[in-house]
Structure formats: structure tokens, C-alpha cells
Design an enzyme around this catalytic site. Structure first.
Site, PDB file in Angstrom:
ATOM      1  N   GLU A  62      13.148  -9.903  -6.322  1.00  0.00           N
ATOM      2  CA  GLU A  62      11.972 -10.239  -5.315  1.00  0.00           C
ATOM      3  C   GLU A  62      12.667 -11.898  -4.598  1.00  0.00           C
ATOM      4  OE1 GLU A  62       8.119  -9.967  -6.810  1.00  0.00           O
ATOM      5  OE2 GLU A  62       7.718  -9.752  -4.515  1.00  0.00           O
ATOM      6  N   ASP A  83       7.741  -1.748  -1.691  1.00  0.00           N
ATOM      7  CA  ASP A  83       8.166  -2.377  -1.688  1.00  0.00           C
ATOM      8  C   ASP A  83       8.926  -2.808  -3.321  1.00  0.00           C
ATOM      9  OD1 ASP A  83       5.967  -2.695  -3.172  1.00  0.00           O
ATOM     10  OD2 ASP A  83       5.507  -4.230  -2.703  1.00  0.00           O
ATOM     11  N   HIS A 110      13.240  -4.707  -5.969  1.00  0.00           N
ATOM     12  CA  HIS A 110      12.589  -4.880  -4.183  1.00  0.00           C
ATOM     13  C   HIS A 110      13.671  -4.845  -3.651  1.00  0.00           C
ATOM     14  CE1 HIS A 110       8.611  -6.539  -4.237  1.00  0.00           C
ATOM     15  NE2 HIS A 110       9.260  -6.733  -3.047  1.00  0.00           N
ATOM     16  N   GLU A 127       3.933  -2.961  -7.172  1.00  0.00           N
ATOM     17  CA  GLU A 127       1.939  -3.044  -5.660  1.00  0.00           C
ATOM     18  C   GLU A 127       2.664  -1.433  -5.482  1.00  0.00           C
ATOM     19  OE1 GLU A 127       2.183  -5.069  -2.598  1.00  0.00           O
ATOM     20  OE2 GLU A 127       2.908  -7.663  -4.205  1.00  0.00           O
ATOM     21  N   TRP A 163       6.840  -6.171  10.395  1.00  0.00           N
ATOM     22  CA  TRP A 163       6.584  -5.708   9.945  1.00  0.00           C
ATOM     23  C   TRP A 163       6.276  -4.530  10.671  1.00  0.00           C
ATOM     24  CZ3 TRP A 163       6.653  -9.543   7.285  1.00  0.00           C
ATOM     25  CH2 TRP A 163       8.032 -10.172   5.834  1.00  0.00           C
TER      26      TRP A 163
HETATM   27  C1  BGC Z   1       5.526  -7.248  -1.540  1.00  0.00           C
HETATM   28  C2  BGC Z   1       6.507  -7.366  -0.025  1.00  0.00           C
HETATM   29  C3  BGC Z   1       5.404  -7.433   0.994  1.00  0.00           C
HETATM   30  C4  BGC Z   1       4.988  -8.429   1.417  1.00  0.00           C
HETATM   31  C5  BGC Z   1       4.479  -8.818   2.367  1.00  0.00           C
HETATM   32  C6  BGC Z   1       4.691  -8.996  -0.980  1.00  0.00           C
HETATM   33  O1  BGC Z   1       3.613  -8.551  -2.088  1.00  0.00           O
HETATM   34  O2  BGC Z   1       5.799  -7.011  -2.552  1.00  0.00           O
HETATM   35  O3  BGC Z   1       7.602  -6.892   0.190  1.00  0.00           O
HETATM   36  O4  BGC Z   1       6.552  -6.862   2.467  1.00  0.00           O
HETATM   37  O5  BGC Z   1       3.827  -8.893   0.011  1.00  0.00           O
HETATM   38  O6  BGC Z   1       4.568 -10.233   2.851  1.00  0.00           O
END
Ligand code: BGC
Length: 919
Positions: A794, A473, A812, A478, A558
């Protein structure tokens, strides 16, 4: 005539993972002169001579069955006959080596003397970290390992096969082995551990030799993912290898880890963690430690343990240093701090050169932005996300350092402790070393609009930073393999690079981590502390109680990555093998959706009397399971209220489930047909139709209104074909209204954003689609560009109009999925047969542009399409094409335009020009 010979996306692999490699070659389009291949002949020495095979296939040619042996080098060659020619081409040749059979791995784990990794991070990202110790107290030094051995003679050939629980860097006789970093990469290590293979023939010598290795925590034991939790796969680091040495008589000797090895943790790296950073004390360097003759008498003995893990050959491209970005300037900020600016948000680390006194410690803190006043701002909050490196000088001259076992997401580095040489350090002392999986980035896109060009560059930078070992991501907060992010971005990614091998390796992890009931996790590899795989594995989807974020797994959009990603790779890279490899996993996933659909009605309906037809409809739809919804829907996200992040899931889960379920079934039907599964194809089509019909019956009223008015919901209803003809006008009108009400700005979240422009386009709202793309006000793509973005953010307003800078991720790629539009619509290049074997070129000539150029490296070679408006006549456009050998394309004039020759122009490989005029 023949160039670019590959097996399984690799040029000359040292350890090909499959026993059934497929062969590909490019045909020089200039020499082929528009003629397609009529026949080929492939010879794999000692295995097969196909003779002349009448076939036009030149990509993924599958002639070998299971004939190749492990650990063997094969030379192969190919020649071909073009249509209308009796003369074969010249031969072109290449080679590959097959991987060792890892089921009989003869070596043990070498387990150096070590302090086990301490518990760190909290189970919940919202709870404080119980481990409050400072990094130097809670982290441990990587182990340095050395083992000596003697060879009677220098080898004719030598292969080192190595892997670790942790990350390693090996050397032989004091010279680094290979140029990989952070090997073995990131996988769900409890299921799979990849073995790397290196050609070390030139690094061995007759007499004494030394194999050295440094072993760090890496993804195995270090802090990773949202929670910053340590030791997710284990608290001890271990290394295993087989060094295969072949002499002139062809005898192979295997050198394995044994009890003569010694280890120490008294080396210069004091600690190294992917998140926290690295600390290096150059005074503690141990010169010559990895070469023969070093006195290791004070080093520790090692333990050996059996390898019971599932070792697999590494697939795809390793992580390497792929680029260097010199510092642009060293700033003294209003707060009086010294900050190095690299001019580009990236993933990597800093190499510095410094002169100063021994014992001086320099600290580097990494962040992606400055605040509104130009001061350093750490935008990455969370547990263990320090991103801080320390270097302690050895003294006595210029010394150069780059960390070994960490990387950061950054553009700016706050510098403290720089030796006082009477002023700020010079920018030339700093280079950002960019780390990424070393994919071939052959795609190009460029136009007469510098802002769009910057948008495209930003996407590529985010792609590079996030295709690092696994598709992540973001490369700072993360660094996790969120499945939804790559689901939405995969088609765009294929234009810029050949991502097939990289994503195939990741899909191998997705399959390994798929639950017994077919559920595909929201993250692959699934961070262990967040692993909810307690469903008993009895084949029944389990409900999660509270509709909270931690109740979500296998979410709509997802988990569907298991279907969408192979589909994208098949369509764009033409690789049907990916579909076959993942077939069973995809079937298990959609059957899981079907079962969960039957089991869970939406909560709001559970206590209601439903008429039987309506109940039956709801039992078809996957609408009763909580998911992330249209995640980060802009109008529902309030940066000042962290709780607001859950509004989009609550409002849209019920819609996103059936939309993605229906579309997954449709893609399954396409892939079933492409792989000759006719009966399944019809079955999936029927099931897809049932979901769409049920949805229309339950969610559209007589006027074609959807109860949930959000933009993303009508976008997906249209884009995924959920709207029956009689309601098309109403849903389109609603979508257009939502845009106008929002000032022609998008309001789409993660799952719908890629489909907004396509939905508008096919609704005939082409002008509105252009307005949204060129929209300068947030939320929009060009707002970011206008506010200095060098990557994709993001959060659309991560920098607010008043200059306030937020603390979200600035790297992101998910919203960068619009990059695909630049290729497919502005340049107008679309594959009409998988892999661009055939394409349709329909550029958007009504766009406010004078020229566009796009290049995509297809499995047949580079395809380039350019259009340029004539200076003397804006209503005339010259289109130039360069089509790879063995492919063809049709130029189809967009509405309101025509080809000067005819309505459409069809071309074979090679260079072509065609003029389009308005009218
Ligand atoms: C991440 C996203 C991820 C999402 C899920 C976030 O904290 O950075 O890109 O897909 O959580 O909801």
C-alpha cells in the site's frame, strides 16, 4: 475444431442467472489454419436450431432471446464453417442449467436458537472500541443445524439451493456439500442475497437422510471494513434452502426447512469471525451430527420466519481453497518467539497437524512482515483486526485442523502453546490454504529480468488475495470493496484472469447500492456503519460540510468505477453485455457529476466575483466537490504524521474531479457508439469536450502552466487529453522536470499512477518511462521487489531503506496496475478490437531485456506473444505469435525498428514468426 464451449463465462453452470444466455466457443487455431469463421449453427435441444447463420461471431453469440425456462437443463451444440470451406466442422456439445425463479421462493428462514450478535467496533476508526470484552466473551458459537427427512428411493437428480444471512457450510449425510467456502460470499445483503446451487444427487439415499449446516457470522453480522463494526446487516443468523429431489418418474419433491429441525451452539467452533479469527475446541466435536441416527434430543428447537429479502442467483466463481503453500521454515526469532514463515504474503488460513495432550490450546497470530530485527510484527492495526486463531487439542494422536469461517492476510504466524515435544515444531506441520474467488488464472508474463518477473508474480498474488468474494483493497485491515482500487486495477486484472463474471457480480451490487441521485458509493458493498445515504434521494447531490475524510462519498476515480470497469471488461474481455447491463447506472452517474458540477463551485471561488465566462466554465466542471484526490501521493504522505494523508485530497480534489468526469464522458461516448447509441455518443463527446475546454481555459495560463505542480496532475492532464496542442510542450516539459527533480522517481497517487508510463510514452519520453519502471529507489516498483516484497504494498516505502517496517498493508493491488504495462508495452500486446479479436503487437525492443513472453486468455482462446533478441545480433529480434482461432493481429515495428518483410505484418490465427531489425 471446437473447444471450450461456454455460456456467460461459465463452462457447465448449474444455475445460470440469465434467461438470455450467450454462447462462446474457441476454434482450434492449428486446425483453422488462419481461416476465420464464416458461419455457425447452434442447436439448443428443444428450444432453437439456428440453422446456418452467416456470421463471424464466436464469442457471446446471442441467439436465444428469452426462450429458456427456469430450473431446466439444456443440452446445446455448435458447429461452424470456416471461410472458403463448404464442409461444416464436427459438432461440439455442452450443457447448462438455468437458475430457479427466485421470486417464488417457497422456503422460510430457519432461525436457530442463538444469542444475537453483540454491538462491536466503533463508528469512527479513530475512536476506541466501546466493546472491550475479550473475543471469547463477546463472540458467540456458530449454530449447528440438522434436519432429517426420508426418501422412498435414491433420487435420479437432486439440487440443493441454499443461502444464509451469515456464512454457511452444509453437509448431507455427513459429507460436505460442494467445495465452496464462506458461502454465500459478500454482497450488500440489504439489497441482494445470492443463492448457491449444488448437485447433490450422489449424496442422497433411500430411507433416512440428514441435512446439516453450520452457520457463522461472516460478513453479514461479523466485523468488517475499516471500522471493524459488527452486525452491519443484522444481529441474527439465518439459513434457507430448497432441496429439489427428482425421482425416476420425473416427480420433484421439495424439502424445505421446517420445525423438525434442531440446532445447537455446543459444537467445537467456539467462535468464528472473519476479522478476529476462529476458536476451535476439538474436545467438543459431535461425531455423526450431520448424519441420520444422531441423537439430537438435547438440541434446541428452531424458529421459522418469512423470507422477504431479494434473493438472486449467484453469478461467477465461488470462494474456494485455490492453492496450498507449505511452510518454508519455523523460526525462533531474536525475541525468542516461534514464528512460522510461509514465504509468501497471501490471503487464507493455516491447516496444521499436531500431536499432544487433550486440552492443550495452540494460538496462531497472523501478520505480513517481520520487523527490522526479524521479530514478529503485527502490521495490521485497528479495531477487531486480531487475526488470531485458537485450536484446542482433542488428544490421542495426530489431529489436523483448519478454520472454517475465517481467513487472514499473512505470511508469518506467531505460534504459542505448541505441545512441548522438545523443540520447535517441524515446518511440515503447517500449510497455508489460499482462499480466493476461484477465477481461471490463465495469464502469464515472463522475461529475462528476474526482478520484473517477481513484480508480475507479486501483482498476481495481490490480485488473487483481493479478488475474494468482492474486489477489496486489502485482505487484512479493511477487506472492503473500495471502488477506486478496482477502477485503477481492472485493466491489469484482465490480463491475468477472466474477471468478467466476478466483476459483473460486483457491479450488480454497485447498481443496487447506487443512490437515487446517481451517486456511486466509494465502497461496494458499502459498510453499513459508514453509509451516508441520508441525502434524501431527491436527485440533488448534497454538499458535505468540512472537507474531512468522512465527508467523502462518490469520489472522483472511485464512483467512476461504474464507468471504467465495464469499459475495461468490454475492451479486454470483449463483453458488450456488461456495458448494456450497467448502461443506466453509468448514465445516472455521469448525470450526477454534471449536476454536482453545476451546483458546487470550488470553495475558494464561491465568494469571488467571477466573470460570466469563467463562472460558466466552472459550472461545467466537477471541481467543487471534495474527494480523495490523488490519494497517497508519495511526496505528500508522511508516515509519522497520520494527518498528512489528507494533504493530497486537499491539494488535488479540484483537479481529479474534472479529469475523471471528462474521461468518464469519453468512455461513455465510446460505449454508446459500440452499442449503437449514436445520438448519445455525440452528446457525450460534446460534453467531454466542454469539460476539457473549460479546464484548459481555467487552469492553464498563457505559458501552459497548471497552478498545482504535482506530478499526478500533469500526468492525468496529459493522459486524459486535457491539454490543448499549443500547451503540450509546456505540460510535457513540466512532467519531465517533476520526475528529474524527484530523482526520476514517481510521485503519483492512486488515480494517476496507472497513467504515468503511458503519459511519458506518448510524450515521446520512452527512455524516461523505462528509467521510472526500472528505478530501484523508492518510490518505485522495483524498490519493493529488491526489499523482498512478495505482493504489492500500500505504501511504497512500507519497508524503509534503513529496514524499518511500517504498519500499512502489504497486500494492496492498486499500485500493481503497472502490470498492464508489462503486457501492453514490454510484450506489446494491445487489443485493437474488443476482446483481442484483432490486436496490435508492438513490443518495446529498446527495453533492457533479452526476451519477453506474454500470454492472455482471450474470449477466443489463449494469445501468446514472445520476442527474443538474437544472441548473434542484439539488433535483431525474433517475434513468435500464437493467435487464437478467429482472431488476427498486426505486428507493428516500434520506432527505430522494422519488420524484415515490410513495415508491418498481418496474421490470422495460428503460429507465426517474424523478425524485426533495428534501422
Ligand atoms: C483503503 C484504500 C481506499 C482508501 C480510500 C484506504 O483505507 O485501504 O485502498 O481506496 O482508503 O481513500
Amino acid at each position: 475444431m471446437l473447444t471450450h464451449l461456454t455460456v456467460e463465462h461459465a463452462t457447465t453452470p448449474l444455475a445460470l442467472h440469465t434467461r438470455r444466455p450467450r454462447f462462446s466457443w474457441w476454434i482450434d487455431p492449428d486446425l483453422a489454419d488462419g481461416r476465420a469463421q464464416a458461419a455457425y449453427q447452434v442447436i439448443v435441444d428443444g428450444v432453437i436450431d439456428t440453422g446456418r447463420v452467416e456470421s463471424a461471431e464466436s464469442a457471446y453469440v446471442d441467439v436465444l432471446a428469452d426462450h429458456v425456462a427456469p430450473s431446466t437443463r439444456y443440452d446445446w451444440r455448435v458447429r461452424l464453417w470456416l471461410q472458403g470451406s463448404d464442409e461444416p466442422s464436427e459438432w461440439a456439445s455442452s450443457w447448462f442449467e438455468t437458475a430457479r425463479d427466485l421470486s417464488d421462493w417457497p422456503a422460510q428462514w430457519l432461525d436457530p436458537a442463538q444469542e444475537p450478535v453483540t454491538a462491536d467496533g466503533s463508528m469512527s476508526p479513530f475512536a476506541p472500541n466501546p466493546n472491550t470484552a475479550a473475543p471469547e466473551d463477546k463472540l458467540h458459537p456458530p449454530a449447528m443445524i440438522r434436519q432429517e427427512f426420508t426418501l422412498d428411493e435414491a433420487p435420479v437428480s437432486a439440487r440443493l439451493r441454499m443461502t444464509a444471512q451469515g456464512v454457511y457450510q452444509a453437509e448431507l449425510n455427513g459429507r460436505p456439500v460442494g467445495d465452496e467456502v464462506l458461502a454465500p460470499g459478500y454482497e450488500g445483503y440489504h439489497k441482494l442475497i445470492s443463492v448457491q446451487t449444488y448437485d447433490v444427487t450422489d449424496q442422497l439415499q433411500a430411507g433416512a437422510n440428514t441435512l446439516g449446516a453450520i452457520l457463522g457470522d461472516g460478513w453479514f453480522a461479523g466485523r468488517i471494513a475499516f471500522t471493524g463494526l459488527s452486525r452491519q446487516y443484522g444481529d441474527r443468523l439465518r439459513l434457507t434452502w430448497v432441496l429439489e429431489v427428482t425421482d425416476a418418474e420425473g416427480r420433484v419433491r421439495e424439502i424445505l426447512p421446517d420445525s423438525t429441525a434442531r440446532s445447537t451452539h455446543h459444537g467445537p467452533i467456539r467462535y468464528a469471525d472473519i476479522f478476529i479469527g476462529e476458536s476451535y475446541d476439538a474436545r467438543r466435536e459431535l461425531p455423526g451430527w450431520g448424519a441420520p441416527g444422531f441423537d439430537a434430543s438435547g438440541w434446541d428447537k428452531v424458529e421459522l420466519a418469512d423470507v422477504s429479502e431479494n434473493l438472486v442467483p449467484f453469478v461467477g466463481e465461488p470462494v474456494r481453497r485455490v492453492m496450498e503453500v507449505p511452510a518454508v521454515e519455523v523460526i525462533s526469532t531474536p525475541a525468542g518467539e516461534c514464528v512460522v514463515d510461509f514465504g509468501q504474503v497471501l490471503a487464507g488460513r493455516v491447516r496444521l497437524t499436531v500431536t499432544g495432550e487433550a486440552g492443550t490450546t495452540i494460538t496462531l497470530e497472523h501478520a505480513e512482515v517481520l520487523d527490522a530485527h526479524g521479530n514478529f510484527l503485527n502490521n495490521i492495526a485497528g479495531c477487531n483486526k486480531d487475526q488470531t486463531d485458537h485450536y484446542t487439542l482433542r488428544g490421542g494422536g495426530p489431529e489436523t485442523w483448519e478454520p472454517t469461517f475465517t481467513f487472514h492476510g499473512f505470511r508469518y504466524v506467531r505460534l504459542t502453546g505448541w505441545p512441548d515435544t522438545g523443540g520447535t515444531p517441524d515446518a511440515s506441520a503447517f500449510t497455508a490454504v489460499v482462499l480466493a474467488s476461484d477465477l481461471a488464472y490463465g495469464g502469464e508474463w515472463e522475461s529475462s529480468d528476474p526482478r520484473l518477473n517477481q513484480l508480475h508474480r507479486n501483482v498476481v498474488w495481490s490480485q488473487r488475495a483481493n479478488l475474494l468474494a468482492v474486489p477489496t483493497d486489502c485482505p487484512q485491515r479493511e477487506r472492503a470493496g473500495w471502488t477506486g482500487d478496482i477502477q485503477i486495477f481492472a485493466p491489469a486484472a484482465t490480463n491475468n484472469a477472466d474477471v468478467t463474471a466476478f466483476l459483473s457480480r460486483w457491479l450488480r451490487n454497485a447498481r443496487a447500492e447506487q443512490w437515487d441521485d446517481g451517486m456511486v458509493p466509494i465502497i461496494v458493498p458499502m459498510p453499513r456503519g459508514m453509509d451516508f445515504s441520508d441525502n434524501g434521494g431527491d436527485g440533488t447531490p448534497k454538499e458535505r460540510p468540512d472537507d474531512e475524510i468522512f465527508d467523502i462519498d462518490g469520489a472522483a476515480g472511485w464512483g467512476d468505477a461504474i464507468v471504467f470497469v465495464p469499459h475495461a471488461l468490454w475492451r479486454r474481455a470483449g463483453d458488450l453485455g456488461v456495458v448494456e447491463d450497467n448502461w443506466d447506472a453509468m448514465v445516472a452517474w455521469i448525470d450526477y457529476q454534471t449536476r454536482a458540477a453545476a451546483q458546487f463551485l470550488p470553495k475558494r471561488l464561491r465568494d469571488t466575483e467571477l466573470d460570466p465566462a469563467s463562472r460558466a466554465n466552472h459550472e461545467i466542471m466537477w471541481n467543487g466537490v471534495f474527494n480523495f484526490g490523488d490519494w497517497l501521493t508519495p511526496s505528500l504522505s508522511d508516515a509519522t504524521d497520520p494527518q498528512s494523508i489528507m494533504i493530497a485530497p486537499r491539494r488535488t480534489s479540484e483537479y481529479m474531479g474534472p479529469f475523471y468526469q471528462g474521461q468518464s464522458l469519453t468512455l461513455m461516448a465510446e460505449m454508446a457508439r459500440a452499442t449503437g447509441r449514436e445520438a448519445e455518443a455525440s452528446d457525450y463527446e460534446r460534453r467531454a469536450g466542454d469539460v476539457r475546454r473549460a479546464w484548459a481555459e481555467e487552469y492553464l495560463d498563457a505559458e501552459g502552466r497548471i497552478p498545482e505542480p504535482l506530478m499526478g496532475v500533469s500526468v492525468l492532464a496529459l493522459a486524459f487529453g486535457f491539454v490543448p496542442d499549443e500547451h503540450m510542450d509546456a505540460v510535457r516539459a513540466h512532467l519531465v522536470q517533476t520526475l528529474h527533480d524527484n530523482g526520476d522517481r514517481l510521485d503519483t497517487g492512486f488515480l494517476s499512477v496507472a497513467h504515468l508510463l503511458p503519459a511519458l510514452w506518448s510524450a515521446g519520453e520512452t527512455d524516461l518511462a523505462r528509467t521510472v519502471l526500472w528505478q530501484p529507489e523508492t518510490p518505485s516498483w522495483l524498490y519493493e521487489v529488491d526489499h523482498g516484497a512478495t505482493t504489492i504494498w500500500e505504501s511504497w516505502d512500507a519497508v524503509k531503506p534503513d529496514g524499518t517496517v511500517g504498519t500499512s498493508s502489504f497486500n494492496h493491488y492498486a499500485f500493481g496496475c503497472v502490470d498492464d504495462w508489462l503486457f501492453t508495452h514490454l510484450a506489446g500486446v494491445r487489443e485493437s478490437a474488443p476482446g483481442f479479436r484483432e490486436s496490435v503487437i508492438t513490443p518495446d525492443l529498446d527495453a533492457p531485456l533479452d526476451h519477453v513472453r506474454a500470454r492472455i486468455v482471450t474470449p477466443y482462446g489463449p494469445l501468446e506473444a514472445r520476442w527474443r533478441r538474437r544472441e548473434d545480433n542484439p539488433d535483431a529480434v525474433d517475434v513468435k505469435l500464437e493467435l487464437p482461432g478467429n482472431t488476427s493481429a498486426t505486428v507493428l515495428a516500434p520506432p527505430g525498428w522494422r519488420c524484415t518483410e515490410s513495415e508491418e505484418a498481418r496474421f490470422g490465427s495460428g503460429r507465426h514468426a517474424v523478425r524485426l531489425v533495428r534501422g
